[in-house]
Scaffold this active site. Structure first.
Site, PDB file in Angstrom:
ATOM      1  N   LYS A   1       0.832  -1.057  -0.024  1.00 53.01           N
ATOM      2  CA  LYS A   1      -0.156  -0.026  -0.167  1.00 53.01           C
ATOM      3  C   LYS A   1       1.006   1.261  -0.171  1.00 53.01           C
ATOM      4  CE  LYS A   1      -1.614   1.584   4.009  1.00 53.01           C
ATOM      5  NZ  LYS A   1      -1.324   3.081   4.187  1.00 53.01           N
ATOM      6  N   ASN A   2       1.951   1.196   0.686  1.00 49.33           N
ATOM      7  CA  ASN A   2       2.645   2.556   1.098  1.00 49.33           C
ATOM      8  C   ASN A   2       3.587   2.820  -0.245  1.00 49.33           C
ATOM      9  OD1 ASN A   2       1.307   2.803   3.469  1.00 49.33           O
ATOM     10  ND2 ASN A   2       3.232   2.278   4.661  1.00 49.33           N
TER      11      ASN A   2
ATOM     12  N   CYS B   1      -4.460   8.077  10.414  1.00 54.29           N
ATOM     13  CA  CYS B   1      -4.716   7.330  11.376  1.00 54.29           C
ATOM     14  C   CYS B   1      -4.652   8.494  12.742  1.00 54.29           C
ATOM     15  CB  CYS B   1      -3.870   6.523  11.442  1.00 54.29           C
ATOM     16  SG  CYS B   1      -4.260   4.939  10.652  1.00 54.29           S
TER      17      CYS B   1
ATOM     18  N   ARG C   1       0.403  14.637  13.410  1.00 53.68           N
ATOM     19  CA  ARG C   1       1.181  14.425  12.203  1.00 53.68           C
ATOM     20  C   ARG C   1       1.506  15.484  11.289  1.00 53.68           C
ATOM     21  NH1 ARG C   1      -0.716   8.359  10.323  1.00 53.68           N
ATOM     22  NH2 ARG C   1       1.526   8.335   9.263  1.00 53.68           N
TER      23      ARG C   1
ATOM     24  N   SER D   1      11.715  11.574   7.138  1.00 47.76           N
ATOM     25  CA  SER D   1      10.313  11.512   7.145  1.00 47.76           C
ATOM     26  C   SER D   1       9.913  10.913   5.736  1.00 47.76           C
ATOM     27  CB  SER D   1       9.548  12.989   7.033  1.00 47.76           C
ATOM     28  OG  SER D   1       8.343  12.894   6.059  1.00 47.76           O
ATOM     29  N   VAL D   2       9.310   9.868   5.570  1.00 51.11           N
ATOM     30  CA  VAL D   2       8.723   8.999   4.669  1.00 51.11           C
ATOM     31  C   VAL D   2       8.276   9.855   3.415  1.00 51.11           C
ATOM     32  CG1 VAL D   2       7.595   7.156   3.469  1.00 51.11           C
ATOM     33  CG2 VAL D   2       9.052   6.900   5.528  1.00 51.11           C
TER      34      VAL D   2
ATOM     35  N   ASP E   1       5.390   0.498  11.863  1.00 53.45           N
ATOM     36  CA  ASP E   1       3.987  -0.277  11.357  1.00 53.45           C
ATOM     37  C   ASP E   1       3.863  -1.595  11.940  1.00 53.45           C
ATOM     38  OD1 ASP E   1       3.196   2.174  10.330  1.00 53.45           O
ATOM     39  OD2 ASP E   1       3.779   1.551   8.350  1.00 53.45           O
TER      40      ASP E   1
ATOM     41  N   ARG F   1      -8.288  -0.225   5.336  1.00 50.82           N
ATOM     42  CA  ARG F   1      -7.590   0.852   4.725  1.00 50.82           C
ATOM     43  C   ARG F   1      -6.231  -0.029   4.294  1.00 50.82           C
ATOM     44  NH1 ARG F   1      -5.654   5.340   8.203  1.00 50.82           N
ATOM     45  NH2 ARG F   1      -4.673   5.692   6.264  1.00 50.82           N
TER      46      ARG F   1
HETATM   47  C1  UD1 Z   1       4.685   6.985   6.218  1.00 53.79           C
HETATM   48  C2  UD1 Z   1       3.845   5.423   5.998  1.00 53.79           C
HETATM   49  C3  UD1 Z   1       3.389   5.153   7.614  1.00 53.79           C
HETATM   50  C4  UD1 Z   1       4.406   4.875   8.420  1.00 53.79           C
HETATM   51  C5  UD1 Z   1       5.550   6.037   8.434  1.00 53.79           C
HETATM   52  C6  UD1 Z   1       6.863   5.830   9.311  1.00 53.79           C
HETATM   53  C7  UD1 Z   1       2.970   5.654   3.977  1.00 53.79           C
HETATM   54  C8  UD1 Z   1       1.628   6.160   3.223  1.00 53.79           C
HETATM   55  N1  UD1 Z   1       2.567   5.973   5.153  1.00 53.79           N
HETATM   56  O1  UD1 Z   1       3.846   7.550   6.956  1.00 53.79           O
HETATM   57  O2  UD1 Z   1       2.671   4.113   7.292  1.00 53.79           O
HETATM   58  O3  UD1 Z   1       4.164   4.512   9.763  1.00 53.79           O
HETATM   59  O4  UD1 Z   1       5.886   6.479   7.030  1.00 53.79           O
HETATM   60  O5  UD1 Z   1       7.425   4.901   8.767  1.00 53.79           O
HETATM   61  O6  UD1 Z   1       3.850   5.695   3.463  1.00 53.79           O
HETATM   62  N2  UD1 Z   1       6.639  14.463  10.878  1.00 53.79           N
HETATM   63  C9  UD1 Z   1       6.864  15.763  10.992  1.00 53.79           C
HETATM   64  N3  UD1 Z   1       6.611  16.730   9.990  1.00 53.79           N
HETATM   65  C10 UD1 Z   1       6.380  16.370   8.677  1.00 53.79           C
HETATM   66  C11 UD1 Z   1       6.417  15.003   8.461  1.00 53.79           C
HETATM   67  C12 UD1 Z   1       6.470  14.321   9.356  1.00 53.79           C
HETATM   68  O7  UD1 Z   1       6.847  16.153  12.147  1.00 53.79           O
HETATM   69  O8  UD1 Z   1       6.349  17.300   7.886  1.00 53.79           O
HETATM   70  C13 UD1 Z   1       6.825  13.604  11.690  1.00 53.79           C
HETATM   71  C14 UD1 Z   1       5.477  12.610  11.797  1.00 53.79           C
HETATM   72  O9  UD1 Z   1       4.623  13.236  12.714  1.00 53.79           O
HETATM   73  C15 UD1 Z   1       6.304  11.490  12.369  1.00 53.79           C
HETATM   74  C16 UD1 Z   1       7.499  11.416  11.833  1.00 53.79           C
HETATM   75  O10 UD1 Z   1       7.710  12.574  11.188  1.00 53.79           O
HETATM   76  O11 UD1 Z   1       6.395  11.476  13.884  1.00 53.79           O
HETATM   77  C17 UD1 Z   1       7.628  10.464  10.657  1.00 53.79           C
HETATM   78  O12 UD1 Z   1       6.434  10.390   9.772  1.00 53.79           O
HETATM   79  P1  UD1 Z   1       6.746  10.030   8.034  1.00 53.79           P
HETATM   80  O13 UD1 Z   1       7.842   9.479   7.911  1.00 53.79           O
HETATM   81  O14 UD1 Z   1       6.582  11.474   7.341  1.00 53.79           O
HETATM   82  O15 UD1 Z   1       5.569   9.327   8.049  1.00 53.79           O
HETATM   83  P2  UD1 Z   1       4.341   9.163   6.871  1.00 53.79           P
HETATM   84  O16 UD1 Z   1       5.011   9.495   5.583  1.00 53.79           O
HETATM   85  O17 UD1 Z   1       3.072  10.111   7.215  1.00 53.79           O
END
Ligand code: UD1
Length: 428
Positions: free
Chosen positions: A22-23, A125, A130, A172-173, A315, A407
């Site tokens: 999915k991701n 979620c 976030r 950040s992913v 995850d 989801r």
């Molecule tokens: C993606 C995955 C999710 C997984 C997560 C961490 C997808 C669709 N989702 O989510 O399943 O749990 O990676 O492996 O791929 N953050 C900030 N500011 C930002 C962006 C992120 O503070 O602009 C923080 C988030 O709140 C979190 C951390 O950084 O605490 C990591 O988040 P991130 O890696 O961005 O996760 P997602 O891309 O949302």
């Protein structure tokens, strides 16, 4: 709302097919906004999040055509053709974006192709706040002007995006993916430092390369992108879902038994397998995937901290906790990625688990056998941890609010049922 009922106690045997991730599928679908040519994706999982994103892309002007079964490989993944001849709207409205945080990924591509994007701040979620500040700072570094108004991000780059050095303060992913896509159509070279190294990002980068993007350093923490004026179509197979794979490894670990995970890739879950090995799970790679087994003995306790890839993924934290709740001893799990990602703890406790949370750390004292109970799913990964707990518990467990599960886990009751679990969906 549907519920899932599980009667615990059956060992799992046989085979389980692993779906496309999915991701990975979500950002790959978004990448179709970067070109007017067709992007063909295979092994796209059938999930509620894919349907939500299809809705968002369609209202931007993308033609999303499912081509039915992917007969050439025999895999049951869906084959999607996406084509955005013209972007008809640069607005991603609240009603669509609030359902899923990944929809914020349209910002970079819309901005890169149209010079503007108006995207609602995302939902997803309920696992702590976030924010999207890293996405926005990165896009600003590429020259975008950003304004927040009425719950929307209004981003503009009337003279186009310019390549730049972006150094993320933490991994950040989503921000890495957003910037990777935006930079691929920017003028000049971008360097993304402290980039995420998740396999889904490598998958996106490889698809962008097929579309004509000049991307280097995939899988490392420094990604370079030499912008090109336009991208073209491509055909790409979505990488196997490592979170689904790890979840089924833990399903075998918690029930005992032996299962071959067809299409599962051990190389994508190295950290998970070494933790599970320490807990008593045996595994071997096979020609078709990954075979996992655990004998009847109780799992051994382990101490784990969640980390960005290649560390132990957040995850899979909830699923591991369900397993360790039955271990022979005390384990500690530190959640380092998200705040408030222990919402499964009270539900596991209703099933007899002995878990104490102090800030970011959960202390899990194994209790041997869990007991079936009515429980409630609170987020995507938490919901599957309750299913795993139910598989091992004495008696019956009913998990409500399974829309969270839908989801991200494709046909889970069918997959687990096919391996011998007693599990059914109660339609309401
Ligand atoms: C993606 C995955 C999710 C997984 C997560 C961490 C997808 C669709 N989702 O989510 O399943 O749990 O990676 O492996 O791929 N953050 C900030 N500011 C930002 C962006 C992120 O503070 O602009 C923080 C988030 O709140 C979190 C951390 O950084 O605490 C990591 O988040 P991130 O890696 O961005 O996760 P997602 O891309 O949302």
């Amino acid at each position: 709302m549907d519920r899932i009922r599980v009667r615990g106690g059956n060992r799992l045997t046989g085979t389980i097919e692993i779906s496309g991730a999915k991701n990975a599928a979500l950002p790959l679908m978004v990448a179709s906004l970067l070109t007017d040519e067709a992007l063909e994706l295979t092994h796209v999982p059938r999930l509620a999040d894919i349907a939500s994103l299809t809705g968002i892309l369609r209202q931007h002007g993308t033609d999303v055509v499912p081509n039915g079964e992917n007969a050439d490989t025999g895999n049951d993944g869906r084959h999607l053709t996406l084509q955005t001849k013209e972007i008809t709207s640069t607005v991603a409205p609240y009603d669509l974006v609030r359902k899923m945080r990944a929809s914020f990924l349209v910002t970079g591509p819309l901005l890169a192709r149209m010079g503007e994007a108006n995207v609602s701040l995302p939902g997803g979620c309920a696992i702590g706040s976030r924010p999207v500040d890293l996405h926005l700072k990165g896009l600003e570094a590429l020259g975008a002007e950003i304004r927040l108004e009425g719950g929307y991000v209004h981003a503009a780059a009337p003279r186009g995006l310019k390549g730049a050095r972006v150094s993320f303060p933490f991994v950040s992913v989503g921000a890495t993916e957003n910037l990777l896509m935006a930079a691929s159509l920017a003028d000049g070279t971008s360097v993304l430092e402290n980039a995420a190294r998740e396999p889904e990002i490598t998958d996106l980068g490889e698809c962008l390369q097929k579309m004509g993007a000049k991307v280097g350093g995939l899988g490392t923490s420094t990604i370079t992108v030499e912008g090109v004026p336009r991208l073209g179509g491509a055909r790409h197979q979505v990488v196997a879902d490592r979170i689904e794979t790890g979840t089924f490894v833990m399903a075998v670990a918690i029930t005992g038994g032996e299962v071959e995970l067809i299409g599962g890739r051990a190389d994508l879950i190295g950290a998970v397998l070494s933790v599970l090995k320490a807990s008593g799970v045996e595994y071997e790679e096979t020609a078709r995937g990954l075979r996992v087994a655990r004998n009847g003995a109780r799992p051994l306790p382990v101490d784990v901290e969640t980390e960005p890839y290649p560390g132990f993924p957040t995850d899979l934290q909830a699923q591991l906790m369900a397993l360790l709740a039955t271990a022979d001893g005390t384990s500690h799990i530190k959640e380092s990625i998200f705040e408030n990602r222990f919402m499964h703890v009270p539900e596991l406790s209703r099933m007899g688990a002995n878990i104490h949370v102090d800030g970011q750390v959960a202390t899990v004292r194994g209790v041997g056998r869990l007991k079936g109970a009515p429980v409630m799913a609170t987020d995507l990964r938490a919901s599957v941890s309750l299913i795993l707990a139910g598989l091992a518990a004495e008696g019956e467990t009913t998990v409500s609010r399974v829309y969270h599960l839908d989801r991200g886990f494709e046909r889970i009751e069918e997959k687990l049922g096919g391996a011998g679990a007693e599990i059914e969906r109660l339609k309401e």
